[in-house]
Design an enzyme around this catalytic site. Sequence first.
Site, PDB file in Angstrom:
ATOM      1  N   ASN A 103       0.520  -8.187 -11.228  1.00 21.88           N
ATOM      2  CA  ASN A 103      -0.596  -7.253 -10.992  1.00 21.88           C
ATOM      3  C   ASN A 103      -0.260  -5.876 -11.555  1.00 21.88           C
ATOM      4  O   ASN A 103       0.888  -5.437 -11.501  1.00 21.88           O
ATOM      5  CB  ASN A 103      -0.838  -7.168  -9.473  1.00 21.88           C
ATOM      6  CG  ASN A 103      -1.830  -6.098  -9.058  1.00 21.88           C
ATOM      7  OD1 ASN A 103      -1.548  -5.305  -8.161  1.00 21.88           O
ATOM      8  ND2 ASN A 103      -2.983  -6.058  -9.672  1.00 21.88           N
ATOM      9  N   ASP A 163      -2.791  -2.851 -13.964  1.00 18.84           N
ATOM     10  CA  ASP A 163      -3.343  -2.346 -15.232  1.00 18.84           C
ATOM     11  C   ASP A 163      -3.984  -3.401 -16.125  1.00 18.84           C
ATOM     12  O   ASP A 163      -4.157  -3.163 -17.315  1.00 18.84           O
ATOM     13  CB  ASP A 163      -2.270  -1.612 -16.049  1.00 18.84           C
ATOM     14  CG  ASP A 163      -1.670  -0.418 -15.325  1.00 18.84           C
ATOM     15  OD1 ASP A 163      -2.259   0.008 -14.300  1.00 18.84           O
ATOM     16  OD2 ASP A 163      -0.614   0.070 -15.754  1.00 18.84           O
ATOM     17  N   GLY A 213      -7.645  -5.730 -10.220  1.00 18.09           N
ATOM     18  CA  GLY A 213      -8.188  -4.841  -9.193  1.00 18.09           C
ATOM     19  C   GLY A 213      -9.229  -3.903  -9.754  1.00 18.09           C
ATOM     20  O   GLY A 213     -10.414  -4.262  -9.898  1.00 18.09           O
ATOM     21  N   ARG A 214      -8.782  -2.701 -10.130  1.00 14.22           N
ATOM     22  CA  ARG A 214      -9.734  -1.659 -10.505  1.00 14.22           C
ATOM     23  C   ARG A 214     -10.693  -2.073 -11.617  1.00 14.22           C
ATOM     24  O   ARG A 214     -11.862  -1.701 -11.602  1.00 14.22           O
ATOM     25  CB  ARG A 214      -8.972  -0.385 -10.896  1.00 14.22           C
ATOM     26  CG  ARG A 214      -8.306   0.279  -9.697  1.00 14.22           C
ATOM     27  CD  ARG A 214      -7.271   1.285 -10.111  1.00 14.22           C
ATOM     28  NE  ARG A 214      -6.145   0.667 -10.773  1.00 14.22           N
ATOM     29  CZ  ARG A 214      -5.112   1.323 -11.281  1.00 14.22           C
ATOM     30  NH1 ARG A 214      -5.068   2.632 -11.190  1.00 14.22           N
ATOM     31  NH2 ARG A 214      -4.113   0.677 -11.857  1.00 14.22           N
ATOM     32  N   CYS A 265       0.835  -1.207   0.000  1.00 13.60           N
ATOM     33  CA  CYS A 265       0.000   0.000   0.000  1.00 13.60           C
ATOM     34  C   CYS A 265       0.872   1.260   0.000  1.00 13.60           C
ATOM     35  O   CYS A 265       1.759   1.410   0.841  1.00 13.60           O
ATOM     36  CB  CYS A 265      -0.912   0.002   1.220  1.00 13.60           C
ATOM     37  SG  CYS A 265      -1.939   1.471   1.272  1.00 13.60           S
ATOM     38  N   LYS A 302       2.029  -9.504  -0.745  1.00 15.93           N
ATOM     39  CA  LYS A 302       1.742  -8.677  -1.919  1.00 15.93           C
ATOM     40  C   LYS A 302       2.572  -7.411  -1.783  1.00 15.93           C
ATOM     41  O   LYS A 302       2.524  -6.738  -0.746  1.00 15.93           O
ATOM     42  CB  LYS A 302       0.251  -8.344  -1.989  1.00 15.93           C
ATOM     43  CG  LYS A 302      -0.130  -7.454  -3.164  1.00 15.93           C
ATOM     44  CD  LYS A 302      -1.643  -7.467  -3.375  1.00 15.93           C
ATOM     45  CE  LYS A 302      -2.068  -6.521  -4.483  1.00 15.93           C
ATOM     46  NZ  LYS A 302      -2.122  -5.111  -4.043  1.00 15.93           N
TER      47      LYS A 302
HETATM   48  C1  LIG Z   1      -9.691   1.526  -3.988  1.00 13.74           C
HETATM   49  C2  LIG Z   1      -8.476   0.649  -3.878  1.00 13.74           C
HETATM   50  C3  LIG Z   1      -8.226  -0.001  -2.679  1.00 13.74           C
HETATM   51  C4  LIG Z   1      -7.104  -0.831  -2.569  1.00 13.74           C
HETATM   52  N1  LIG Z   1      -6.906  -1.513  -1.390  1.00 13.74           N
HETATM   53  C5  LIG Z   1      -5.912  -2.449  -1.321  1.00 13.74           C
HETATM   54  C6  LIG Z   1      -5.784  -3.296  -0.192  1.00 13.74           C
HETATM   55  O1  LIG Z   1      -6.573  -3.229   0.768  1.00 13.74           O
HETATM   56  N2  LIG Z   1      -4.779  -4.220  -0.206  1.00 13.74           N
HETATM   57  C7  LIG Z   1      -3.894  -4.339  -1.266  1.00 13.74           C
HETATM   58  O2  LIG Z   1      -3.003  -5.189  -1.239  1.00 13.74           O
HETATM   59  N3  LIG Z   1      -3.996  -3.539  -2.349  1.00 13.74           N
HETATM   60  C8  LIG Z   1      -4.995  -2.625  -2.403  1.00 13.74           C
HETATM   61  N4  LIG Z   1      -5.142  -1.881  -3.550  1.00 13.74           N
HETATM   62  C9  LIG Z   1      -4.253  -2.145  -4.694  1.00 13.74           C
HETATM   63  C10 LIG Z   1      -4.861  -3.182  -5.647  1.00 13.74           C
HETATM   64  O3  LIG Z   1      -5.021  -4.440  -5.030  1.00 13.74           O
HETATM   65  C11 LIG Z   1      -3.969  -3.363  -6.884  1.00 13.74           C
HETATM   66  O4  LIG Z   1      -2.712  -3.793  -6.461  1.00 13.74           O
HETATM   67  C12 LIG Z   1      -3.818  -2.081  -7.692  1.00 13.74           C
HETATM   68  O5  LIG Z   1      -5.059  -1.421  -7.861  1.00 13.74           O
HETATM   69  C13 LIG Z   1      -3.224  -2.379  -9.074  1.00 13.74           C
HETATM   70  O6  LIG Z   1      -3.995  -3.320  -9.776  1.00 13.74           O
HETATM   71  P1  LIG Z   1      -5.074  -2.880 -10.919  1.00 13.74           P
HETATM   72  O7  LIG Z   1      -4.326  -2.074 -11.922  1.00 13.74           O
HETATM   73  O8  LIG Z   1      -5.601  -4.185 -11.450  1.00 13.74           O
HETATM   74  O9  LIG Z   1      -6.111  -2.055 -10.222  1.00 13.74           O
HETATM   75  C14 LIG Z   1      -6.229  -1.019  -3.666  1.00 13.74           C
HETATM   76  C15 LIG Z   1      -6.489  -0.337  -4.860  1.00 13.74           C
HETATM   77  C16 LIG Z   1      -7.595   0.474  -4.973  1.00 13.74           C
HETATM   78  C17 LIG Z   1      -7.852   1.179  -6.287  1.00 13.74           C
END
Ligand SMILES: Cc1cc2nc3c(=O)[nH]c(=O)nc-3n(C[C@H](O)[C@H](O)[C@H](O)COP(=O)(O)O)c2cc1C
Length: 312
Positions: free
Chosen positions: A190, A192, A214-215, A88, A127
């Site tokens: 992980n 994008d 994720g997003r 984070c 992670k």
């Molecule tokens: C709203 C939000 C909350 C997130 N909360 C966490 C979390 O609690 N734990 C974690 O490991 N990553 C958290 N992330 C990161 C995501 O798990 C992920 O690593 C990041 O968004 C990149 O992946 P993506 O491009 O598929 O979104 C969060 C991301 C977003 C946008």
Amino acid sequence: MLSPMEAVTTPPFRNICKRYGADVLISEFISSDAISRNVESSLKKMTFNEQERPLGIQIFGNNEESLCSAAQVAAETNPDFIDINWGCPVRKIAGKGCGSGILNDIPKMIKLTKAVVDSVQIPVSVKTRLGYSDEDKPIVEVAERLQDVGIQLLSIHGRTRSQMYKGTADWSLIGKVKDNPRMHIPIFGNGDIDSAEKMLEYKNRYGVDGILIGRAAMGNPFIFKQCKQILEGGKIDIIPVSERVKVCKEHLNGLKEWRGEKYALLEMRKFYSGYFRELKNFKPFRIRLVTTNCYDEVDEILDEVSVSLNYD
Ligand SMILES: Cc1cc2nc3c(=O)[nH]c(=O)nc-3n(C[C@H](O)[C@H](O)[C@H](O)COP(=O)(O)O)c2cc1C
């Protein structure tokens, strides 16, 4: 895998993603200090049901005693694994040396990870990100050291702490970790991935054992079904509007049952554009959905979406 997200990967949403094909689920991140202090809202975040397996509970912290005690409390709820959040980037977390803040102090990261691994009987995963800053991306070495202290799965977000969510994720270093002959634990990539096509392309290009989304899954649990379809060599389904509405309502109702009506109404606001993004003329409906505080009205607006909108 559905990437863990605070206030997103709640039990109702995780169950929906599972049904649509997400193979592995993780809770929202939970503060180890709060778990150790028995804070009720944090303990509640650890709840899950049997259908969600394999499921991990994710904890964050920077203090050995509270991380280990939180891991033990979490292990008592019998998840399949504990995931440590060393990724984070937000200031209030990383600034205290939690999350990706630990990437400033790799020896401590390794020590704390070992302590957690040694404190529970179930598997522990991590992670994390590539490194702290763009000048410092030690993930290849860090991955080896994490494996050496006993973690059983590593998920890597292809950004640094300084990058936050800016720029694009650099998957080349994730590929390098996977290509390292010393690595034998599963490496998940992980960052994008926003379509089934991109998932397949990155899986093939970087050879990772799994991919976290994720997003792109927010309000779009259907992406997991599409990923499965493309992996099986089939055609990708277009999701009917009526199905989108049905699942959105299920999500809303699930959040209401889990945390009450007010929480459900507020938290759902960030999902509507995901559920209905591709529909023409959704904007006026969205404005109504995110401004009302009346549960029944949301239900009615969603019924209107079902009968009034379509893809073209
Ligand atoms: C709203 C939000 C909350 C997130 N909360 C966490 C979390 O609690 N734990 C974690 O490991 N990553 C958290 N992330 C990161 C995501 O798990 C992920 O690593 C990041 O968004 C990149 O992946 P993506 O491009 O598929 O979104 C969060 C991301 C977003 C946008």
